[in-house]
Design a protein around this motif. Structure first.
Motif, PDB file in Angstrom:
ATOM      1  N   ILE A 134       4.701 -25.897 -23.278  1.00 17.50           N
ATOM      2  CA  ILE A 134       3.270 -26.013 -23.880  1.00 17.50           C
ATOM      3  C   ILE A 134       2.646 -25.797 -24.900  1.00 17.50           C
ATOM      4  O   ILE A 134       2.181 -24.728 -24.479  1.00 17.50           O
ATOM      5  N   TYR A 215      -5.971 -25.725 -21.207  1.00 15.66           N
ATOM      6  CA  TYR A 215      -4.927 -25.789 -20.385  1.00 15.66           C
ATOM      7  C   TYR A 215      -4.805 -26.484 -19.292  1.00 15.66           C
ATOM      8  O   TYR A 215      -4.943 -27.994 -19.065  1.00 15.66           O
ATOM      9  N   ASN A 229      -1.989 -32.201 -25.233  1.00 13.39           N
ATOM     10  CA  ASN A 229      -1.499 -31.501 -26.103  1.00 13.39           C
ATOM     11  C   ASN A 229      -2.961 -31.139 -26.553  1.00 13.39           C
ATOM     12  O   ASN A 229      -4.693 -31.571 -26.160  1.00 13.39           O
TER      13      ASN A 229
END
Length: 229
Positions: A134, A215, A229
């Motif tokens: 990610i 995160y 995201n």
């Protein structure tokens, strides 16, 4: 389940009984009465677990815990007569996986040991992918490695498992109880603050600004989740 355990404690009568009980479950036991040779032992042997006192004759157990974490991710459970909340919190912040106050039921200790070893020997998520990527963060469940911008990030075993559970389920909010059960493998014995401490340590290691996490985020009043995201 068996493995090699290092016990660091200078209470000879306590250690004698503990060793006997753990050997009944086929654990191989090494014993140190002081902390000075601990790092050498851990460097030379593959330990599955370290059980240690906070009060050692030659070094503060919390300091020793930090030293161990600099060279190894071996699980650490403090077994100590010090029943102070601040010591428990510091132990977790310094990298310990659990904290058990003497006197305790040996069956409780064995349950905690088994929970930690199960967590290490099995994946903590049913996600089929071995790698979660990610943005600039890459988490490999096989090598148990985390990198950001191709730079290695050193996490303890519990920190890695907690991060992997969240990252492999992006957007899903987990309560502290759920994370305690998934990562630590038990709910009854766990302290919810354990989750908070580990989340804070993870943020300090993977976030550019731990106070403005991008995160691992908090869902106030509920729990934690990994931002999609």
């Amino acid at each position: 389940m068996s493995g090699r355990i290092l016990i660091i404690d200078n209470d000879r009568s306590f250690v004698k009984g503990l060793r006997y009980s753990l050997e009944q479950d086929d654990y191989r036991i090494d014993i140190l009465s002081e902390g000075k040779n601990t790092l050498d032992h851990i460097s030379r042997k593959d330990y599955n677990m370290v059980l240690m006192e906070t009060d050692l004759p030659d070094i503060n157990g919390l300091t020793l815990c930090q030293d161990i974490r600099n060279i190894s991710s071996v699980p650490i459970i403090f077994i100590t007569s010090v029943n102070e909340d601040i010591k428990k919190i510091l132990a977790l912040e310094y990298g310990a996986d659990d904290y058990l106050v003497k006197p305790f039921n040996i069956l409780e200790l064995k349950a905690r040991i088994k929970a930690v070893l199960r967590r290490i020997n099995h994946k903590v998520s049913d996600n089929d992918s071995n790698v979660v990527e990610i943005k600039d963060l890459r988490i490999n469940s096989v090598g148990r490695k985390v990198t950001r911008n191709d730079k290695n990030i050193s996490l303890t075993g519990k920190e890695f498992d907690l991060l992997y559970v969240l990252a492999s389920n992006p957007g899903k909010v987990f309560t502290r109880e759920e994370l305690l059960g998934k990562v630590w493998g038990y709910a009854y014995y766990g302290d919810l603050r354990t989750v908070d401490v580990h989340i804070r340590r993870i943020r300090e290691k993977i976030e550019k600004d731990p106070k403005a996490a991008e995160y691992v985020l908090t869902k106030w009043g509920v729990g934690y989740f990994f931002k999609v995201n």
